[in-house]
Write a protein that holds these residues in place. Structure first.
Motif, PDB file in Angstrom:
ATOM      1  N   SER A 287       0.814  -1.213   0.000  1.00 31.38           N
ATOM      2  CA  SER A 287       0.000   0.000   0.000  1.00 31.38           C
ATOM      3  C   SER A 287       0.850   1.267   0.000  1.00 31.38           C
ATOM      4  O   SER A 287       0.312   2.353  -0.041  1.00 31.38           O
ATOM      5  CB  SER A 287      -0.934   0.006   1.214  1.00 31.38           C
TER       6      SER A 287
ATOM      7  N   ALA B 143     -11.359   8.093   6.401  1.00 35.88           N
ATOM      8  CA  ALA B 143     -12.778   7.740   6.306  1.00 35.88           C
ATOM      9  C   ALA B 143     -13.099   6.529   7.193  1.00 35.88           C
ATOM     10  O   ALA B 143     -14.139   6.505   7.867  1.00 35.88           O
ATOM     11  CB  ALA B 143     -13.158   7.455   4.853  1.00 35.88           C
ATOM     12  N   LEU B 144     -12.223   5.542   7.210  1.00 38.76           N
ATOM     13  CA  LEU B 144     -12.440   4.362   8.060  1.00 38.76           C
ATOM     14  C   LEU B 144     -12.441   4.754   9.540  1.00 38.76           C
ATOM     15  O   LEU B 144     -13.287   4.287  10.307  1.00 38.76           O
ATOM     16  CB  LEU B 144     -11.359   3.306   7.797  1.00 38.76           C
TER      17      LEU B 144
ATOM     18  N   ASP C  13      -5.106   8.605  -2.004  1.00 38.78           N
ATOM     19  CA  ASP C  13      -6.357   7.860  -1.844  1.00 38.78           C
ATOM     20  C   ASP C  13      -6.293   6.921  -0.642  1.00 38.78           C
ATOM     21  O   ASP C  13      -7.292   6.691   0.023  1.00 38.78           O
ATOM     22  CB  ASP C  13      -6.735   7.119  -3.125  1.00 38.78           C
ATOM     23  N   LYS C  14      -5.102   6.393  -0.317  1.00 36.91           N
ATOM     24  CA  LYS C  14      -4.961   5.528   0.863  1.00 36.91           C
ATOM     25  C   LYS C  14      -5.094   6.355   2.141  1.00 36.91           C
ATOM     26  O   LYS C  14      -5.722   5.928   3.104  1.00 36.91           O
ATOM     27  CB  LYS C  14      -3.610   4.812   0.859  1.00 36.91           C
TER      28      LYS C  14
ATOM     29  N   ASP D 143      -6.772   9.145   2.461  1.00 38.49           N
ATOM     30  CA  ASP D 143      -8.192   9.492   2.556  1.00 38.49           C
ATOM     31  C   ASP D 143      -9.020   8.299   3.026  1.00 38.49           C
ATOM     32  O   ASP D 143      -9.957   8.456   3.820  1.00 38.49           O
ATOM     33  CB  ASP D 143      -8.720   9.979   1.207  1.00 38.49           C
ATOM     34  N   GLU D 144      -8.687   7.104   2.545  1.00 43.40           N
ATOM     35  CA  GLU D 144      -9.410   5.900   2.946  1.00 43.40           C
ATOM     36  C   GLU D 144      -9.241   5.640   4.443  1.00 43.40           C
ATOM     37  O   GLU D 144     -10.203   5.304   5.140  1.00 43.40           O
ATOM     38  CB  GLU D 144      -8.920   4.698   2.139  1.00 43.40           C
TER      39      GLU D 144
END
Length: 101
Positions: free
Chosen positions: A13, A72-73, A65-66, A68-69
């Protein structure tokens, strides 16, 4: 100062990023070893490497994007029914601060 992103083709990742006075040529074995070290030591935020050419800062670089992910999680978990809070703990004591890249 040079900046180089490296990868070994393995799925992860994050990507290895090195900044500073990189040796030329940069050994593929060194890149592989640094990548593997960060794989095996998730508690390390970064490291500094002294070379014949000077200092090199080595770290993981996650795509936005990671990041941001993850955010969000964390928000979704903290807002879940019955959850009163979320505290994240590092695997070990926090690493010493790394110098700015």
């Amino acid at each position: 100062m040079s900046r180089r992103r490296t990868g070994d083709g393995e799925k992860r990742s994050w990507q290895l990023v090195m900044t500073g006075n990189l040796p030329d040529p940069l050994s593929p074995e060194l890149i592989t070893d640094l990548t593997r070290l960060l794989d095996l030591r998730p508690d390390l935020a970064c490291l500094d490497l002294e070379t014949d050419a000077g200092g090199v800062h080595v770290a993981r670089d996650w795509s936005s994007d990671k990041v941001d992910e993850v955010a969000a999680l964390e928000r979704r978990i903290a807002a879940a029914p019955g959850v009163r809070g979320l505290t994240l703990h590092p695997r070990k004591a926090p690493p010493l601060p790394c110098r700015a890249a």
